[in-house]
Motif scaffolding. Structure first.
Motif, PDB file in Angstrom:
ATOM      1  N   GLU A 163       0.814  -1.222   0.000  1.00 26.19           N
ATOM      2  CA  GLU A 163       0.000   0.000   0.000  1.00 26.19           C
ATOM      3  C   GLU A 163       0.847   1.271   0.000  1.00 26.19           C
ATOM      4  OE1 GLU A 163      -3.721   0.555   2.055  1.00 26.19           O
ATOM      5  OE2 GLU A 163      -3.602  -1.497   2.833  1.00 26.19           O
ATOM      6  N   ARG A 191      -8.546   3.660  -2.956  1.00 28.39           N
ATOM      7  CA  ARG A 191      -7.379   4.433  -2.519  1.00 28.39           C
ATOM      8  C   ARG A 191      -6.503   4.817  -3.709  1.00 28.39           C
ATOM      9  NH1 ARG A 191      -2.318   2.998   1.405  1.00 28.39           N
ATOM     10  NH2 ARG A 191      -1.657   5.159   1.640  1.00 28.39           N
ATOM     11  N   THR A 194      -8.085   7.743  -5.382  1.00 22.66           N
ATOM     12  CA  THR A 194      -7.967   8.966  -4.583  1.00 22.66           C
ATOM     13  C   THR A 194      -6.556   9.531  -4.591  1.00 22.66           C
ATOM     14  OG1 THR A 194      -9.744   8.214  -3.118  1.00 22.66           O
ATOM     15  CG2 THR A 194      -8.296   9.938  -2.269  1.00 22.66           C
ATOM     16  N   CYS A 195      -5.550   8.641  -4.599  1.00 22.71           N
ATOM     17  CA  CYS A 195      -4.149   9.066  -4.456  1.00 22.71           C
ATOM     18  C   CYS A 195      -3.401   9.123  -5.780  1.00 22.71           C
ATOM     19  CB  CYS A 195      -3.416   8.106  -3.518  1.00 22.71           C
ATOM     20  SG  CYS A 195      -4.087   8.028  -1.852  1.00 22.71           S
TER      21      CYS A 195
END
Length: 241
Positions: A163, A191, A194-195
């Motif tokens: 991650e 995620r 989003t990142c």
């Protein structure tokens, strides 16, 4: 891709998987592993140095079917990718699904993984499947530079175990090709979306269910499975790479 065409692909792919049934046939260890994972219902991190064979027998077919489902979102464009890198390829679930759907003799598929045991299973799997293309599976301690810029990087359940790469723009860029297709837990896909670092954009997201072909029921031990994926592209690509 129409429903009829997709159904045909899954039926034909089931025949490919059954050619490799000696690698997927359940064992006492794989049944115990699957039961333990299903009882916990959480993101799992596995010790592949010890459990590679059991993991493949417990989840290999199901994961290949999930990857095939995600690949159908690319529709006809799956045939255009010639240089493909399977990041954290494990025992070859995504490599197998991609090679089947691409059906491309010009395919150059490069699988990278830290576990030599997993890589040996991937080599045996691809050999047994007899699909077109050239395949190379290499031991690599990832994340690290791939060494070239693939047309497409594919990855299944590698980011859930790494991650930190999602939030590190430099590492993420090292792992990505001109495009990237990731299959993972829904939380991980969210995620990544989003990142996503500057210089990348989302080409598409995929979520759905895989209906397990009846011929594979004894191996997969469930009737359907959820799949989540994200297709990413580089906004700009430097020339000469």
């Amino acid at each position: 891709m129409t429903t009829d065409v997709q159904t045909r692909h899954f039926e034909e792919f089931a025949e490919v998987l059954l050619r490799c049934n000696h690698l997927y046939h359940p064992s006492n260890d794989s049944i115990a592993l699957r039961n333990a994972v299903e009882s916990r219902r959480q993101i799992e991190i596995f010790d592949y140095s010890r459990a590679a064979d059991a993991f493949m027998r417990a989840f290999g077919m199901r994961n290949s079917l999930k990857c095939l489902q995600a690949l159908t979102s690319l529709r006809a464009t799956v045939h255009k990718y010639r240089r493909v890198c399977d990041l954290g390829c494990g025992s070859g679930a995504f490599s197998l699904a991609f090679a089947y759907l691409a059906g491309n003799p010009e395919l150059q598929l490069h699988g990278l993984d830290i576990s030599e045991h997993q890589l040996s299973l991937a080599r045996e799997l691809i050999s047994a499947a007899g699909l077109p293309g050239r395949f190379q599976f290499e031991q690599r301690n990832l994340p690290a530079p791939i060494g070239y810029l693939p047309d497409l990087t594919i990855s299944s359940y590698w980011f859930c175990e790494n991650e930190h790469v999602i939030a590190d723009a430099e590492l993420f860029s090292l792992m990505a090709g001109r495009e990237m297709l990731v299959v993972d837990y829904e939380k991980i896909i969210d995620r990544i979306a989003t990142c996503l670092p500057k210089g990348f954009h989302i080409l598409g997201r995929h979520s759905g269910h895989v209906e397990i072909p009846p011929a594979l029921a004894d191996f997969v031990a469930q009737e359907r499975a959820s799949v989540y994926g994200i297709h990413i592209g580089r906004a700009t690509v430097e020339t000469g790479k």
